[in-house]
Every structure is written in structure tokens, then in C-alpha cells.
Motif scaffolding. Structure first.
Motif, mmCIF file in Angstrom:
data_model
loop_
_atom_site.group_PDB
_atom_site.id
_atom_site.type_symbol
_atom_site.label_atom_id
_atom_site.label_comp_id
_atom_site.label_asym_id
_atom_site.label_seq_id
_atom_site.Cartn_x
_atom_site.Cartn_y
_atom_site.Cartn_z
ATOM 1 N N VAL A 287 0.842 -1.208 0.000
ATOM 2 C CA VAL A 287 0.000 0.000 0.000
ATOM 3 C C VAL A 287 0.873 1.252 0.000
ATOM 4 O O VAL A 287 0.550 2.256 -0.645
ATOM 5 C CB VAL A 287 -0.942 -0.016 1.220
ATOM 6 N N PRO B 191 -2.825 5.938 -2.175
ATOM 7 C CA PRO B 191 -4.276 5.748 -2.232
ATOM 8 C C PRO B 191 -5.042 6.914 -1.614
ATOM 9 O O PRO B 191 -4.555 7.572 -0.690
ATOM 10 C CB PRO B 191 -4.489 4.467 -1.429
ATOM 11 N N VAL C 109 -10.170 4.926 -0.706
ATOM 12 C CA VAL C 109 -9.522 3.644 -1.005
ATOM 13 C C VAL C 109 -8.862 3.075 0.247
ATOM 14 O O VAL C 109 -8.858 1.867 0.471
ATOM 15 C CB VAL C 109 -8.504 3.801 -2.150
ATOM 16 N N LEU D 183 -11.208 0.987 2.162
ATOM 17 C CA LEU D 183 -11.380 -0.335 1.569
ATOM 18 C C LEU D 183 -10.185 -1.228 1.895
ATOM 19 O O LEU D 183 -10.345 -2.425 2.148
ATOM 20 C CB LEU D 183 -11.547 -0.212 0.055
ATOM 21 N N ILE D 184 -9.002 -0.636 1.906
ATOM 22 C CA ILE D 184 -7.781 -1.397 2.214
ATOM 23 C C ILE D 184 -7.842 -1.938 3.649
ATOM 24 O O ILE D 184 -7.437 -3.073 3.916
ATOM 25 C CB ILE D 184 -6.542 -0.508 2.012
ATOM 26 N N VAL E 165 -9.861 -5.010 3.630
ATOM 27 C CA VAL E 165 -9.122 -6.148 3.072
ATOM 28 C C VAL E 165 -8.240 -6.771 4.158
ATOM 29 O O VAL E 165 -8.157 -7.996 4.290
ATOM 30 C CB VAL E 165 -8.258 -5.704 1.872
ATOM 31 N N VAL F 148 -6.296 -8.512 -2.794
ATOM 32 C CA VAL F 148 -5.044 -7.753 -2.860
ATOM 33 C C VAL F 148 -4.832 -7.214 -4.271
ATOM 34 O O VAL F 148 -4.432 -6.060 -4.461
ATOM 35 C CB VAL F 148 -3.857 -8.636 -2.413
ATOM 36 N N TRP G 207 -7.130 -6.520 -6.500
ATOM 37 C CA TRP G 207 -8.062 -5.414 -6.740
ATOM 38 C C TRP G 207 -7.676 -4.169 -5.936
ATOM 39 O O TRP G 207 -7.921 -3.042 -6.359
ATOM 40 C CB TRP G 207 -9.492 -5.847 -6.429
ATOM 41 N N THR G 208 -7.049 -4.381 -4.776
ATOM 42 C CA THR G 208 -6.539 -3.236 -4.008
ATOM 43 C C THR G 208 -5.498 -2.469 -4.813
ATOM 44 O O THR G 208 -5.553 -1.237 -4.937
ATOM 45 C CB THR G 208 -5.915 -3.719 -2.683
ATOM 46 N N THR H 206 -7.116 -0.714 -7.765
ATOM 47 C CA THR H 206 -7.891 0.454 -7.329
ATOM 48 C C THR H 206 -6.973 1.614 -6.980
ATOM 49 O O THR H 206 -7.273 2.771 -7.286
ATOM 50 C CB THR H 206 -8.775 0.080 -6.121
ATOM 51 N N GLU I 220 -13.141 0.662 -8.285
ATOM 52 C CA GLU I 220 -13.504 0.741 -6.867
ATOM 53 C C GLU I 220 -14.791 -0.031 -6.595
ATOM 54 O O GLU I 220 -14.916 -0.723 -5.576
ATOM 55 C CB GLU I 220 -13.671 2.207 -6.455
ATOM 56 N N MET J 189 -14.119 -3.708 -6.434
ATOM 57 C CA MET J 189 -13.492 -4.068 -5.167
ATOM 58 C C MET J 189 -14.528 -4.132 -4.042
ATOM 59 O O MET J 189 -14.507 -5.048 -3.201
ATOM 60 C CB MET J 189 -12.400 -3.071 -4.828
#
Length: 530
Positions: free
Chosen positions: A405, A410, A414, A417-418, A421, A446, A448-449, A452, A473, A476
Motif C-alpha cells: 500500500v 491511495p 480507497v 477499503l484497504i 481487506v 489484494v 483489486w486493491t 484500485t 472501486e 473491489m
């Protein structure tokens, strides 16, 4: 492969003036477009299961067989960014040409560039750039698939410093055509003590090097896959790639680079397929008016376009980091392979669907893309295998996810969202089957992270970039909603499911076809040596 065969100093000296001129990536793109328009017949390539005889020399003259070989050795020394441009173009034209160049440049040349002795590089690389020889790697075996540590091909070190290789390899692209093959084997010393997987550059003219049958594949018919066998193949110490026992590092480096190239090729094919689908939609009148104005068709095409744009952004980011000399985590390469090939083929499938009956014609470009690029979801590690591996790695080492990350920037949305995850990753089930499913879910999340993150950073570049960021997004978010229940479903046991499938015989009977005698594929017995 002896040292004399490798050197061929006289040949190289005489051919020095024939080395490909240095070419820009733009020059290569122009060459490929002209070649496609005037000289290529993809249908014949597919039917004949072979490349045109002049293609190797034509591509070598354009610099396509030495993309990242240094210029002093006859190559083009392209950046990763420019190489991706070339492979995107190749992917749009024909998967066979793309895979031919990719195998030669990434699986073949890359290990030599990285790990071969300097004198071997000086002798072999100019030949490869000039198209005087082809190269590939032999890693896969009949029983190991992606489990490289289960490799059974064996190399023994001899007292004089040479090595003897015995074993089998399977599904080797260009295996029957390459002069130089990077062979990976389990090495044992003079006493039989295991020393780890080791790579060797083997001349296919070496006694004991055997070429097996060509696989009759569904697609990619002009770049055959071969079985290879090694029976007491003796190679000199100069054949060693890197150091003894460190072959996995060499193989891994080549495969990681190749995974991004697969994504670049998929992007090109998806672009070409969507281009044809859009042309068709604009010219096709249906009951509601123009097909291109139909809301559902617009949505399908836009989503496919967003998927392609997202992957294009991802591989561009990876290439930029590589060109800057930054260390790029393996997860980014896995992400490019997984989502690049999945979303690329999905876009091709969408184009085929929009083309309707025309898409199902085997004479159609999209139809051939559909067959050819289906393999990319399996090539160099299947989506399922890599997803489970990636997810397992990050579940065991959650700090690695944090580092990933931190490689991008991000947005606040986002980042939320992380965090979710990370929560899914920490919620690991107890039983083995559920853990595999959980790892696959985490691996996909991961990917899609990362997608995104990179698409959110370029949201202002164009309306399509903005739509792509929003679409990515949303994808995800959808996966996060289903993630928790995905890894906790009660599966039937292995026995229960096997019994269920065995019951199919009551419905469909025994329909195994009798295998007809294969004499037509064999030499006439009267013409064979006695």
C-alpha cells in the motif's frame, strides 16, 4: 553444448555487419502494423500450425528478437515501458507472434542476460538478436505444474566440473525450435548430495537432447508446445546459469517479467476486440435503434473498456518503477498476471458476445483471440494457483500488505477499503479446504486493491480514466461484500463429490470414444529403417 559450439567466433565476425540496426519502439510499432496489413494471414498460421518461414529473419531485422539485449551485443536495449508498448501491439495483431517474441525475449533471453557468464553472453546473445538462433526455458514437467520444488529432472556434477542432465520437461514453448534452452534441474554433487535447483544453458544439438511430440492445443497453434527429454546430456561448466543451487532466482526473475508481458499482450488483444465490437455496434441496427446506443450494450462495452484501461494503467506503473530502478514487490507482478489475463480475456469474451453470431465464427479475429488468449489464464501459473499463493503469503506476513500500500498513494476512500481487506485477511478459518479458499479470496482482494490504488491516482486524466477508477472501486467493493462468506462455505467432502460425479454415468452412459489407429501420423513401416 561445448565451448567451441557456443563461441562460433568466425560466424559472428562474418555476420557482424548484418546485426539489426538499433530501432526505436515507435519504429517497431510501425513495422508491425505494416507487416500485419501486408504480409500476415493469421488464419493460415492457425490452420498450418506454423509461423511463416520468413518471419524470424524479418522480425530480427526489425530488432524484435533482441528487445532488451544491450546494443553492443546487437540488441535494442529497450526500456520496460517501450517493451510493453511493443507487446501490446503484438497482442493486438496475433497471439502467436506475441507469444513467439515473448518466449524468446523473456523466458529465453532474460535468464541468459541475468545469469550466464560474460563470454557466453558475448557469443550467444548476438546470434539470438540476429535471429540466427532461438531460445526458451524448460521448467515445467509432466507431474509438477506450478510446484517447482517438486522438479524431478536431475543434474549431476562430474569430477571434471561438467554436468550431466537427465529427465523430462513438458509444455515447452519453442522447445522443438530453440537452439539454446535454459534447463532447470535438481543438482547433485559428485557424492550425490542435493545442491538445489540449478539452471543450465543447453545447446539443443548436444547428444541426448530429445524432442518429443507437439501438443495439439486449442489455440496458439502456430507456437507449438513440446515435450523434451534429456538422456545423459553433458554440458560444460560454462553452461551454468548463475551459481549452483540458485536456479529458482533466475527462473523467478524471468517469469516475473514475463507475467507483465502477458498482461500487455492481453491488453492489446482486448483493445483490438473491443475496437471491432464498437465498429459492429455502430453499424448494427436493432429494434431499439443503433446497437451502440442500447443502454445495456453501452454498459457492457464501457465496463470492458474500463477493465482494459485499468490493466493498462497497472502495467504502466510497474514498468515506470522498473525503468527507475526501483524494487517492485512480487505481488505487483502477480497482480498483473492475474487481473491482466482475466480481465483481458473477459473483454474479448464481451466483444464476442456483442458481435453475436458473427463473434462465434472461427474466421473472425475475435473468435481466434477468444481461443488463443484463453491460455493466458493458465500460462506461467494459473489464476487459481497464483491467487492462493499470493493470499497465503500475505496472510502469513500482513506487514507485506502494508508495504504494498505504501508503494502507491491511495485516496482516503480507497484506504478505508484497504482496511477492510486487512480485516478479511486476518479472519483465517481453521480447516485446510477453507484456508485455501480464504487465501484465494485474499489474493484476489489484494490484486483489486493494487488496481484500485493505481487507477485512483490518474482519475483526472480523461473521462474514461474517471469512469475506470469508479468502476474499479465498485468491483473491489462487490468483492469485499462477498469475501467473508466465500471462505466459510461447507464444501462436500472429496469422497462425497467423487460419488456424485460417478453418478453421472447413469445419466450419460459410457461415451469414451475409441481411439482410432494412428498410422496416418507415423512413418510408413516400409520406409522405416530395419
Amino acid at each position: 553444448m561445448d565451448t567451441d559450439a557456443l563461441s562460433q567466433a568466425a560466424v559472428l565476425s562474418a555476420a557482424k555487419d548484418d546485426r539489426p540496426e538499433t530501432s526505436s519502439a515507435t519504429g517497431m510499432l510501425n513495422f508491425l502494423r505494416e507487416y500485419a496489413r501486408n504480409f500476415l494471414n493469421s488464419r493460415l498460421l492457425d490452420e498450418r500450425r506454423s509461423l511463416p518461414p520468413a518471419l524470424v529473419s524479418d522480425f530480427a531485422a526489425a530488432g524484435l528478437l533482441g528487445l532488451q539485449i544491450p546494443r553492443e551485443l546487437g540488441g535494442q536495449n529497450l526500456s520496460h515501458t517501450d517493451m510493453n508498448r511493443v507487446f501490446t501491439q503484438l497482442g493486438a495483431i496475433d497471439a502467436n507472434l506475441a507469444v513467439f517474441c515473448a518466449v524468446h525475449n523473456t523466458l529465453g533471453i532474460a535468464p541468459i542476460l541475468l545469469s550466464a557468464p560474460e563470454d557466453v553472453k558475448g557469443h550467444v546473445l548476438p546470434r539470438l538478436a540476429m535471429g540466427q538462433a532461438l531460445t526458451t526455458s524448460a521448467i515445467s514437467e509432466p507431474g509438477i505444474g506450478s510446484h517447482l520444488r517438486g522438479m524431478t529432472t536431475r543434474a549431476a556434477k562430474n569430477v571434471d566440473g561438467s554436468y550431466t542432465i537427465n529427465g523430462f520437461k513438458k509444455w515447452i514453448s519453442l522447445g522443438g525450435d530453440a537452439r539454446y534452452v535454459n534447463v532447470f534441474a535438481q543438482l547433485h554433487d559428485e557424492s550425490g548430495r542435493p545442491m538445489g535447483i540449478t539452471g543450465f544453458l543447453v545447446d539443443s544439438r548436444t547428444p541426448g537432447f530429445g524432442i518429443g511430440p507437439e501438443m495439439l492445443t486449442l489455440g496458439l497453434r502456430a507456437v507449438p508446445q513440446y515435450d523434451l527429454s534429456f538422456t545423459d546430456v553433458r554440458v560444460p561448466s560454462s553452461a551454468l546459469l548463475g551459481i549452483e543451487g540458485d536456479g529458482l532466482a533466475t527462473a523467478k526473475a524471468a517469469f516475473m517479467g514475463g507475467r507483465v508481458v502477458l498482461a500487455a499482450m492481453s491488453v492489446g488483444a482486448a483493445m483490438r476486440s473491443l475496437e471491432l465490437a464498437q465498429r459492429f455496434a455502430e453499424g448494427r441496427a436493432v429494434a431499439t435503434g443503433s446497437l451502440a446506443e442500447n443502454g445495456r450494450i453501452r454498459e457492457r462495452l464501457a465496463e470492458a473498456g474500463a477493465a482494459v484501461q485499468a490493466v493498462k494503467t497497472l502495467i504502466s506503473r510497474i514498468a515506470t518503477w522498473q525503468d527507475e530502478g526501483r524494487e517492485v514487490s512480487d505481488a505487483w507482478f502477480f497482480c498483473a498476471k492475474i487481473l491482466g489475463c482475466e480481465l483481458g480475456w473477459g473483454a474479448i469474451d464481451t466483444a464476442l458476445q456483442v458481435l453475436a453470431a458473427r463473434g462465434f465464427l472461427d474466421t473472425n479475429t475475435v473468435g481466434q483471440h477468444f481461443r488463443d488468449y484463453r491460455l493466458f489464464r493458465i500460462f506461467e501459473g494459473s489464476t487459481e494457483a497464483i491467487s492462493v499463493f499470493l493470499g497465503t503469503m500475505l496472510v502469513r506476513n500482513p506487514d507485506e500488505f502494508t508495504k504494498l500500500v505504501q508503494q502507491a498513494q491511495p485516496t482516503a476512500q480507497v484506504l478505508k477499503l484497504i482496511d477492510r481487506v486487512a480485516e478479511v485477511g486476518a479472519d483465517r478459518p481453521d480447516d485446510d479446504a477453507a484456508q485455501h479458499i480464504h487465501a484465494a479470496v485474499v489474493g484476489e482482494l489484494v490484486c483489486w486493491t493494487l488496481l484500485t490504488m493505481v487507477t485512483s491516482e490518474v482519475v483526472d486524466q480523461s473521462p474514461m480514466h474517471a469512469y475506470t477508477a469508479s468502476w474499479t472501486e465498485h468491483q473491489m467493493q462487490q468483492r469485499l461484500r462477498t469475501a467473508r462468506r466465500s471462505s466459510h462455505r461447507n464444501l462436500p467432502t472429496t469422497t462425497e463429490f467423487a460419488d456424485h460425479v460417478a453418478g453421472y454415468a447413469e445419466v450419460i452412459g459410457d461415451v469414451d470414444q475409441r481411439r482410432w489407429p494412428g498410422e496416418e501420423w507415423q512413418a510408413d513401416p516400409l520406409l522405416s529403417p530395419r
